[in-house]
Design an enzyme around this catalytic site. Structure first.
Site, PDB file in Angstrom:
ATOM      1  CG  LEU A   1      -8.055 -12.250   2.897  1.00 42.36           C
ATOM      2  CD1 LEU A   1      -8.182 -11.418   1.857  1.00 42.36           C
ATOM      3  CD2 LEU A   1      -9.237 -13.335   2.740  1.00 42.36           C
TER       4      LEU A   1
ATOM      5  N   GLY B   1       2.192 -13.461   3.775  1.00 45.11           N
ATOM      6  CA  GLY B   1       3.220 -13.693   2.629  1.00 45.11           C
ATOM      7  C   GLY B   1       4.541 -13.216   2.851  1.00 45.11           C
ATOM      8  N   GLY B   2       5.372 -13.414   2.040  1.00 45.03           N
ATOM      9  CA  GLY B   2       6.718 -12.825   1.821  1.00 45.03           C
ATOM     10  C   GLY B   2       6.573 -11.171   1.950  1.00 45.03           C
ATOM     11  CG  PHE B   3       6.166  -8.993  -0.875  1.00 47.82           C
ATOM     12  CD1 PHE B   3       7.190  -8.363  -1.166  1.00 47.82           C
ATOM     13  CD2 PHE B   3       5.716 -10.258  -1.736  1.00 47.82           C
ATOM     14  CE1 PHE B   3       8.125  -8.570  -2.070  1.00 47.82           C
ATOM     15  CE2 PHE B   3       6.573 -10.582  -2.952  1.00 47.82           C
ATOM     16  CZ  PHE B   3       7.973  -9.938  -2.924  1.00 47.82           C
ATOM     17  N   GLY B   4       4.101  -9.283   3.332  1.00 48.17           N
ATOM     18  CA  GLY B   4       3.428  -8.757   4.350  1.00 48.17           C
ATOM     19  C   GLY B   4       1.919  -9.506   4.503  1.00 48.17           C
TER      20      GLY B   4
ATOM     21  CG  ASP C   1       7.596 -15.085  -4.897  1.00 47.75           C
ATOM     22  OD1 ASP C   1       8.099 -16.481  -5.019  1.00 47.75           O
ATOM     23  OD2 ASP C   1       7.266 -14.609  -4.009  1.00 47.75           O
TER      24      ASP C   1
END
Ligand SMILES: *[C@@H]1O[C@H](CO)[C@@H](O)[C@H](O)[C@H]1NC(C)=O
Ligand SMILES: *[C@@H]1O[C@H](CO)[C@@H](O)[C@H](O)[C@H]1NC(C)=O
Ligand SMILES: *[C@@H]1O[C@H](CO)[C@@H](O)[C@H](O)[C@H]1NC(C)=O
Ligand SMILES: *[C@@H]1O[C@H](CO)[C@@H](O)[C@H](O)[C@H]1NC(C)=O
Ligand SMILES: *[C@@H]1O[C@H](CO)[C@@H](O)[C@H](O)[C@H]1NC(C)=O
Ligand SMILES: *[C@@H]1O[C@H](CO)[C@@H](O)[C@H](O)[C@H]1NC(C)=O
Ligand SMILES: *[C@@H]1O[C@H](CO)[C@@H](O)[C@H](O)[C@H]1NC(C)=O
Length: 674
Positions: A357, A360-363, A475
């Site tokens: 999908l 992002g910054g976290f995976g 965030d």
């Protein structure tokens, strides 16, 4: 002729005036084994099945249902012909069948109310009985007994499986975990409300004692001697002359149950009649019930199993490796929130790229469907090599999973493997807001949808002020606002920024957030506060109104920062010129001005000058006036002091792509392991 007419009129009048009133005087008692012939008024999604079963709500999310005895009962003890006491006795058999174990919600209630119109009551924790504005008002005149299967801290719920006595508010005046005292065994036995099994509840009020007694038991049992709750209440202060009796119910998001009533009796002149359980309507067959195999099949199955066991054994070892996860002792208590890797693997078709999908910054985030329940999920895959802090982080994740708000993306659970952490969320079919805002090919978002940022504001207010502890989002940005099926904005990734803290040295502060949304003091001190969240929300509001990113590096130097840009327009007295040209003027002027000015105010360089989220909500709801945006040379100075160099100093080396990357860069921090 005239006399005939007159007497005809008389007859009609007599007839009309006779039916409801005379009826209600007699109807001080009734008993229903099933509701096919019942005098009920249904509201919301409530319906009566062909076999007489009353279903208040089904598995549709965030819905309400109500069913009330159609005629008002006369509780005016001084009117002629009325019963001279407020005493009543009622009992009903109900069943709450969850979507799947651990996923039932939210609950139902028996209510005595001056009205049977509950169209404005809301779902989720409001149980289809109240809504945010009217909860707690003495003007409600409602007595309710709630059967609540979700713990809601804002109502000080004792647990997620309780019975409570409510007067005008969902904050129960008394409640108890669902249990009954078995007279035979002489001990307390717990019942699970959402077990799907029929249960019976008795509610008795005695005018002389001024006690509301509530008793619970499995449906097949007779009334236990010990009451579950015995609550002193002076009903004469709550009950009005005419009152309706009935039920309300609500499902939540993502939690939902089928809520049924099988039988109901009510009596003002004595003990409510008990039921002949065998003549109550049957519940629909349970979902996913497996048929019992016959003896022959069992024998051959065993034989086949013996033959196959060695082959399977070998395959199993290989598969086990494939689906191997990390599970430590301290995770035991999080059992219900733990997804197996195998299920996640299957749901996402092996984390195939076509299921991706976004990243992002976290995976990376994958879409999936849990096949056993058809539940659509989004799985966030975060790499981590560090074991350090994992226990605290998982505890925090589980605690965040208890947050429930219609404008937050619901966290469903997690899973761990070597080097990987998986977070399972509700799937949001319409993706993130930024994709619509900076549409390539897609029609641009209209103003109506953009103005729903009010919802996002209420989600953030909930995080800041309405939960048991303050949760900072850290965030907020358009790409972290996801759109559900009805295009409501929901905040995602809340609290995740803490992952960085847990994975790293506590003595160093890492600025978490996204360039353009970072409050100036945050880049200096590194300390996130609700004020820094408000700043980011301000940038987000301006983004919605102007259709521009908070920082545009390709623009003219003076246009780099959106806040400055809007502020310039405002100073020139032409703030509307800052609105997104793609809207082509199709917006409500007052709302646009409100959002732009509020956005500026939230983006004020001085944290103390920013409003709180509660004030933001009040302004957006029109309950408070917009505070004056400071408009003098001093504040102008503040705004222009807060310039590109502040940002550029704090840019990570990777900065420069158009898409304003997250500064947190979780992956690398976690990989470094400290
Ligand atoms: C629930 O009931 C409503 C109204 O009868 C219906 O439209 C909806 O499809 C039902 N939902 C489910 C999941 O059965
Ligand atoms: C009850 O009935 C009496 C007599 O009919 C009337 O005067 C009184 O206002 C009623 N009280 C309420 C609360 O409706
Ligand atoms: C059952 O629970 C009630 C209320 O919590 C308590 O008063 C009672 O002593 C308990 N009885 C037994 C046998 O445990
Ligand atoms: C309510 O319960 C109390 C004690 O549990 C009992 O003394 C009283 O008689 C009960 N009243 C009714 C109306 O059941
Ligand atoms: C309730 O109490 C009475 C007397 O204490 C006892 O005879 C009876 O068996 C108990 N149980 C029920 C279900 O009535
Ligand atoms: C109950 O409330 C009524 C009406 O407010 C009042 O007249 C009465 O004294 C109260 N009774 C008790 C026992 O508090
Ligand atoms: C109401 O109570 C009276 C007196 O105990 C009893 O005769 C009648 O059957 C009861 N009715 C219902 C519907 O429970």
């Amino acid at each position: 002729m005239a006399t005939v007419l007159r007497s005809l009129c008389c007859l009609i009048i007599l007839h009309v005036s006779n039916s409801p009133l005379a009826f209600s005087q007699e109807e001080n008692q009734f008993v229903y084994h099933g509701f096919s012939q019942a005098n009920l008024h249904l509201g919301g999604i409530a319906e009566i099945h062909r076999n007489g079963l009353l279903q208040l709500t089904n598995l549709s999310k965030e819905r309400t249902g109500s069913a009330f005895y159609r005629f008002p009962l006369n509780f005016n003890t001084t009117s002629s012909g009325a019963i001279s006491s407020l005493s009543f006795s009622t009992t009903f058999v109900f069943a709450m069948v969850p979507q799947e174990p651990n996923m039932g919600g939210h609950g139902m209630a028996f209510a005595i109310s001056p009205s049977m119109d509950f169209a404005h009551a809301t779902s989720n924790q409001y149980l289809g009985l109240f809504n945010l504005p009217n909860n707690g008002l003495a003007a409600n005149h409602i007595l309710a007994i709630e059967l609540d299967s979700v713990k809601n801290p804002e109502f000080e719920d004792i647990d997620g499986n309780h019975v409570g006595v409510d007067v005008n508010s969902l904050k129960s005046i008394q409640s108890a975990p669902a249990t009954y005292l078995s007279d035979k065994e002489g001990r307390n036995i717990s019942l699970e409300l959402v077990s799907g099994n029929p249960m019976q509840l008795w509610i008795d009020y005695d005018e002389a004692e001024k006690l509301v007694n509530v008793t619970l038991a499995p449906a097949r049992m007779s009334k236990p001697n010990r009451t579950l709750l015995s609550t002193p209440i002076n009903l004469s202060q709550i009950i009005l002359g005419h009152m309706y009796v009935g039920f309300t119910s609500a499902t939540g998001y993502p939690l939902a149950s089928d809520h049924y009533i099988l039988g109901w009796s009510f009596n003002r002149s004595g003990q409510a009649q008990s039921f002949d359980v065998s003549s109550l309507p049957r519940l629909p067959p349970r979902r996913k019930r497996k048929e019992k195999p016959g003896l022959m099949t069992i024998t051959s199955l065993i034989l086949a199993a013996v033959v196959l066991v060695t082959i399977i054994g070998a395959a199993y070892i290989i598969r086990r490796k494939k689906y191997e996860e990390i599970r430590e002792d301290w995770e035991m208590e999080y059992g219900p929130h733990r997804f197996s890797y195998k299920n996640l693997y299957k749901a996402t078709k092996g984390f195939k790229d076509e299921q991706l999908l976004g990243a992002g910054g976290f995976g990376k985030v994958y879409r999936g469907v849990i096949s056993s329940s058809n539940l659509q999920i989004a799985v966030k895959k975060v790499s981590h090599d560090s074991k350090q802090g994992m226990k605290e982080f998982v505890a925090e994740i589980i605690s965040l999973g208890r947050l429930r708000h219609r404008n937050l993306v619901q966290l469903l659970g997690y899973c761990r493997r070597r080097g990987e952490l998986f977070l399972v969320y509700d799937y949001m079919p319409n993706g993130s807001l930024d994709k619509f805002l900076y549409s390539n090919g897609r029609p641009s978002l209209n103003w109506l949808t953009r103005f729903r940022i009010r919802g996002v504001a209420s989600g953030l207010l909930y995080l800041h002020e309405e939960w048991e502890q303050v949760v900072l989002h850290r965030d907020i940005k358009a790409s972290n606002v996801l759109l559900d099926a009805e295009y409501n904005g929901r905040l995602g990734d809340f609290g995740l920024a803490r992952l960085c803290d847990h994975g790293t040295d506590p003595h160093t502060t890492h600025v978490v957030g996204t360039v353009g949304y970072l409050a100036p003091e945050l880049t200096r001190t590194g300390k996130a506060t609700t004020c820094t969240d408000v700043f980011a929300f301000g940038a987000f509001m301006l983004e919605m109104a102007c259709g521009r990113r908070p920082i545009e590096l390709q623009g003219q130097p003076e246009n780099v920062i959106l806040v400055d840009w809007v502020f310039e327009y405002w100073r020139k007295g032409a703030i509307l010129d800052a609105s997104d040209p793609r809207l082509e003027g199709n917006y409500v002027v007052e709302e646009m001005i409100l959002v732009l000015k509020l956005g500026l105010l939230c983006s004020h360089a001085n944290p103390a000058a920013r409003p709180s989220m509660r004030q933001v909500m009040q302004v957006l709801d029109g309950d408070a006036n917009l505070p004056d945006v400071p408009y003098d040379t001093a504040s102008l100075c503040t705004f222009s002091n807060y310039n590109a160099s502040d940002f550029l100093l704090s840019l990570p080396s990777s900065f420069g792509q158009r898409s304003a990357p997250s500064m947190s860069s979780t992956d690398s921090i976690l990989k470094e392991g400290r």
